[in-house]
Structures are given as structure tokens and as C-alpha cells.
Design a protein around this motif. Structure first.
Motif, mmCIF file in Angstrom:
data_model
loop_
_atom_site.group_PDB
_atom_site.id
_atom_site.type_symbol
_atom_site.label_atom_id
_atom_site.label_comp_id
_atom_site.label_asym_id
_atom_site.label_seq_id
_atom_site.Cartn_x
_atom_site.Cartn_y
_atom_site.Cartn_z
ATOM 1 N N LYS A 53 12.752 0.691 35.123
ATOM 2 C CA LYS A 53 12.603 0.057 33.805
ATOM 3 C C LYS A 53 11.161 0.156 33.312
ATOM 4 O O LYS A 53 10.910 0.477 32.141
ATOM 5 C CB LYS A 53 13.038 -1.413 33.903
ATOM 6 C CG LYS A 53 12.956 -2.179 32.601
ATOM 7 C CD LYS A 53 13.542 -3.577 32.764
ATOM 8 C CE LYS A 53 12.681 -4.447 33.656
ATOM 9 N NZ LYS A 53 13.129 -5.865 33.664
ATOM 10 N N CYS A 79 18.823 0.145 32.411
ATOM 11 C CA CYS A 79 18.192 -0.647 33.475
ATOM 12 C C CYS A 79 18.454 -2.136 33.263
ATOM 13 O O CYS A 79 18.809 -2.861 34.199
ATOM 14 C CB CYS A 79 16.688 -0.387 33.518
ATOM 15 S SG CYS A 79 16.232 1.229 34.179
ATOM 16 N N HIS A 80 18.275 -2.587 32.038
ATOM 17 C CA HIS A 80 18.541 -3.997 31.729
ATOM 18 C C HIS A 80 20.016 -4.327 31.968
ATOM 19 O O HIS A 80 20.341 -5.407 32.471
ATOM 20 C CB HIS A 80 18.166 -4.300 30.276
ATOM 21 C CG HIS A 80 16.689 -4.431 30.050
ATOM 22 N ND1 HIS A 80 15.948 -5.470 30.573
ATOM 23 C CD2 HIS A 80 15.815 -3.647 29.367
ATOM 24 C CE1 HIS A 80 14.682 -5.335 30.214
ATOM 25 N NE2 HIS A 80 14.575 -4.235 29.487
ATOM 26 N N LEU A 83 20.706 -4.703 35.598
ATOM 27 C CA LEU A 83 20.114 -5.948 36.094
ATOM 28 C C LEU A 83 20.819 -7.181 35.518
ATOM 29 O O LEU A 83 20.383 -8.309 35.734
ATOM 30 C CB LEU A 83 18.624 -5.986 35.747
ATOM 31 C CG LEU A 83 17.746 -4.968 36.497
ATOM 32 C CD1 LEU A 83 16.366 -4.880 35.863
ATOM 33 C CD2 LEU A 83 17.631 -5.336 37.972
ATOM 34 N N LYS A 84 21.891 -6.936 34.758
ATOM 35 C CA LYS A 84 22.700 -7.993 34.135
ATOM 36 C C LYS A 84 21.907 -8.811 33.116
ATOM 37 O O LYS A 84 22.206 -9.985 32.875
ATOM 38 C CB LYS A 84 23.310 -8.907 35.203
ATOM 39 C CG LYS A 84 24.252 -8.173 36.152
ATOM 40 C CD LYS A 84 24.900 -9.110 37.157
ATOM 41 C CE LYS A 84 25.850 -8.331 38.067
ATOM 42 N NZ LYS A 84 26.525 -9.207 39.059
ATOM 43 N N GLU A 85 20.913 -8.174 32.520
ATOM 44 C CA GLU A 85 20.135 -8.797 31.442
ATOM 45 C C GLU A 85 20.772 -8.361 30.120
ATOM 46 O O GLU A 85 20.213 -7.569 29.360
ATOM 47 C CB GLU A 85 18.671 -8.359 31.540
ATOM 48 C CG GLU A 85 18.016 -8.778 32.855
ATOM 49 C CD GLU A 85 16.672 -8.110 33.113
ATOM 50 O OE1 GLU A 85 15.962 -8.572 34.025
ATOM 51 O OE2 GLU A 85 16.339 -7.123 32.419
ATOM 52 N N TYR A 86 21.957 -8.896 29.859
ATOM 53 C CA TYR A 86 22.808 -8.337 28.814
ATOM 54 C C TYR A 86 22.283 -8.552 27.394
ATOM 55 O O TYR A 86 22.479 -7.696 26.530
ATOM 56 C CB TYR A 86 24.224 -8.905 28.951
ATOM 57 C CG TYR A 86 24.881 -8.538 30.258
ATOM 58 C CD1 TYR A 86 25.027 -7.204 30.634
ATOM 59 C CD2 TYR A 86 25.332 -9.519 31.137
ATOM 60 C CE1 TYR A 86 25.620 -6.857 31.836
ATOM 61 C CE2 TYR A 86 25.930 -9.185 32.345
ATOM 62 C CZ TYR A 86 26.068 -7.852 32.691
ATOM 63 O OH TYR A 86 26.648 -7.518 33.893
ATOM 64 N N ILE A 88 19.095 -8.685 26.453
ATOM 65 C CA ILE A 88 18.018 -7.707 26.257
ATOM 66 C C ILE A 88 18.608 -6.300 26.174
ATOM 67 O O ILE A 88 18.198 -5.487 25.335
ATOM 68 C CB ILE A 88 16.994 -7.786 27.404
ATOM 69 C CG1 ILE A 88 16.366 -9.174 27.461
ATOM 70 C CG2 ILE A 88 15.904 -6.727 27.226
ATOM 71 C CD1 ILE A 88 15.448 -9.393 28.652
ATOM 72 N N ALA A 89 19.565 -6.018 27.041
ATOM 73 C CA ALA A 89 20.196 -4.690 27.042
ATOM 74 C C ALA A 89 20.821 -4.389 25.684
ATOM 75 O O ALA A 89 20.652 -3.294 25.137
ATOM 76 C CB ALA A 89 21.250 -4.618 28.141
ATOM 77 N N GLU A 92 18.240 -3.440 23.202
ATOM 78 C CA GLU A 92 17.671 -2.110 23.435
ATOM 79 C C GLU A 92 18.660 -1.000 23.069
ATOM 80 O O GLU A 92 18.262 0.056 22.580
ATOM 81 C CB GLU A 92 17.225 -1.976 24.894
ATOM 82 C CG GLU A 92 16.060 -2.884 25.270
ATOM 83 C CD GLU A 92 14.832 -2.666 24.396
ATOM 84 O OE1 GLU A 92 14.604 -1.523 23.940
ATOM 85 O OE2 GLU A 92 14.092 -3.642 24.162
ATOM 86 N N CYS A 116 28.047 -5.352 26.428
ATOM 87 C CA CYS A 116 27.090 -6.416 26.759
ATOM 88 C C CYS A 116 27.620 -7.774 26.299
ATOM 89 O O CYS A 116 27.581 -8.759 27.048
ATOM 90 C CB CYS A 116 25.741 -6.143 26.102
ATOM 91 S SG CYS A 116 24.751 -4.877 26.919
ATOM 92 N N LEU A 120 28.880 -11.173 28.347
ATOM 93 C CA LEU A 120 28.333 -12.502 28.063
ATOM 94 C C LEU A 120 29.417 -13.514 27.693
ATOM 95 O O LEU A 120 29.159 -14.717 27.659
ATOM 96 C CB LEU A 120 27.323 -12.410 26.911
ATOM 97 C CG LEU A 120 25.986 -11.728 27.227
ATOM 98 C CD1 LEU A 120 25.257 -11.375 25.934
ATOM 99 C CD2 LEU A 120 25.117 -12.611 28.109
#
Length: 253
Positions: A53, A79-80, A83-86, A88-89, A92, A116, A120
């Protein structure tokens, strides 16, 4: 003296190993975009998403307009996602679609935006803002890419979202029915029937609506909806029970 020497040597070796581990994924600042991209992709392949990332972000910032820029943006979002940073993903992926509209990664990016929000989406009893957003984005994907190979998968996710929303309204209707607030229950059963007619809860909502009218003593409406139920679902598990109830009402009427 020898013991001190051995301890010192051991400490130095440990320090070298630590430094080697720390520098394992370091990339030279002077590397050109293509080589840095190759190194970052290897990190991603090795599931080292945090370092990958960082490197994809460096490429995005240091090489704007480069031939690898669109891919770097896509991989940064990936990458996000990994990392389950949905949240932010999703942002992006949206940037990818907005900044690189002609990129080969745009269709997958649009699909991933929807995915994503699907990830969530909470259980049915909680607020369904993300579920509704997922449906909206999946629908947008189908409109923009009607022949995509992801069409079948998209429809599958949309069905799951709709089933969850239908369940939320159906359970609410059943709660009102148990409390004998039949008018309120019918409103929610109707909402399921009107908006989620293609879900498994449509059959149950129709049955619930008929039951409400029966319990309210409105036999005319009860008979009407019991008949509709039998016409639509003649092989339903409750069909025989409904027939018996209907016969009883007609005999008493």
C-alpha cells in the motif's frame, strides 16, 4: 574475555538480522516507476498489503501521468480492500473511476465500489444505509457494463441485499402483528409485497396480510388474500392449512 567476545559477536549478529528484516521490503528511492511497480506488486502477491500500500501510494504521488499510474491507483485500492478497510477502499476505487475513466481497471473498480458497500452492510436489524448504497452501485455497474462477465455475480449480490431489506420489513410487520397492531402490520406487509416481490419474504408477507385481516374480523379481505395466496403458491407448505382456514370462513359466512 572469550565469554565477553562471544556475547558481543552474538549481539552484533542479532542486530544484523534485525536490520536485514527491517530492510527486507525497502525499495530504493531512485527506482523508476516500472521497477517500483514490479516490486510493489510482488509485495501484494506475498500478501504484504501494508508495505505494498505504501509503495503504490508513492507511485501515485511521484509518477502522476505515468503509464503505471492507473494500475497503481487500482492496486492501492485493492490493498485497502484486502485489509478490510472498505470505506477507504471504496473512496480509492471511486478515484480510479473518476481520474482514469478510460483505464482497463475501471469496470472492476466500479464493481469493487459496490462490493465494498456490500461488505459494510450489517445484519438486517440494523440501519441499512450501506445495503441500499450497495444496491445503487451494483445497479450502476450493470447499467454501465451490461455485458460484463461479472453480471451474474452482481445479480447474486443484489439478490442478497434485497433479501436482507425484505427481511427487515417483514420482521417489523410480524412484530406489529404479534402486538395486535394489525393496521401497522399490513402497511409493512404491503411494503414487502410492493418492493420486494421477488424475494422469499413475498410469500410470507402475503400470508401475514391475510392473517391480519382474519384476526381483525374482516373476512371479506381475508378470503380475498387467502385465495390470492393459493393461486400464487398452490404448493406452499402452508397451502393445506390456508385451504382449511378458507373453507372454515366460507362455511361460517
Amino acid at each position: 574475555m572469550t565469554r565477553i567476545y562471544v556475547k558481543t559477536l552474538t549481539a552484533m549478529l542479532l542486530l544484523l538480522l534485525i536490520l536485514a528484516a527491517c530492510n527486507k521490503n525497502k525499495i530504493k528511492p531512485s527506482l523508476p516507476a516500472a521497477e517500483r511497480m514490479k516490486a510493489a506488486e510482488k509485495m501484494f502477491k506475498d500478501e504484504d498489503y501494508l508495505d505494498a500500500k505504501t509503495e503504490f501510494r508513492i507511485i501515485i504521488l511521484n509518477f502522476p501521468g505515468n503509464t503505471v499510474s492507473a494500475k497503481a491507483q487500482y492496486m492501492y485500492a485493492e490493498c485497502h480492500f484486502k485489509l478490510k478497510e472498505y470505506i477507504i477502499a471504496a473512496a480509492e476505487y471511486e478515484k480510479l473511476v473518476r481520474v482514469f475513466p478510460n483505464s482497463e481497471y475501471v469496470d472492476d473498480g466500479q464493481f469493487k465500489i459496490a462490493l465494498c458497500y456490500y461488505k459494510l452492510s450489517p445484519k438486517y436489524s440494523l440501519d441499512q444505509e450501506y445495503t441500499l448504497k450497495a444496491i445503487e452501485e451494483f445497479q450502476k455497474f450493470l447499467e454501465d457494463y451490461p455485458t460484463s462477465e461479472l453480471k451474474s455475480e452482481t445479480n447474486k449480490y443484489m439478490r442478497k441485499c434485497r433479501e436482507k431489506l425484505a427481511k427487515k420489513y417483514y420482521v417489523t410487520a410480524e412484530s406489529y402483528k404479534k402486538l395486535t397492531y394489525y393496521d401497522a402490520a399490513i402497511i409493512y406487509f404491503d411494503y414487502v409485497l410492493d418492493n420486494y416481490y421477488d424475494t422469499e419474504f413475498s410469500q410470507q408477507a402475503l400470508m401475514g396480510k391475510a392473517d391480519c385481516y382474519f384476526r381483525m374480523g374482516n373476512n371479506e379481505e381475508a378470503v380475498k388474500y387467502y385465495k390470492i395466496f393459493l393461486d400464487k403458491y398452490p404448493k406452499a407448505s402452508r397451502a393445506n392449512k390456508v385451504k382449511a382456514e378458507l373453507d372454515k370462513i366460507l362455511k361460517e359466512g
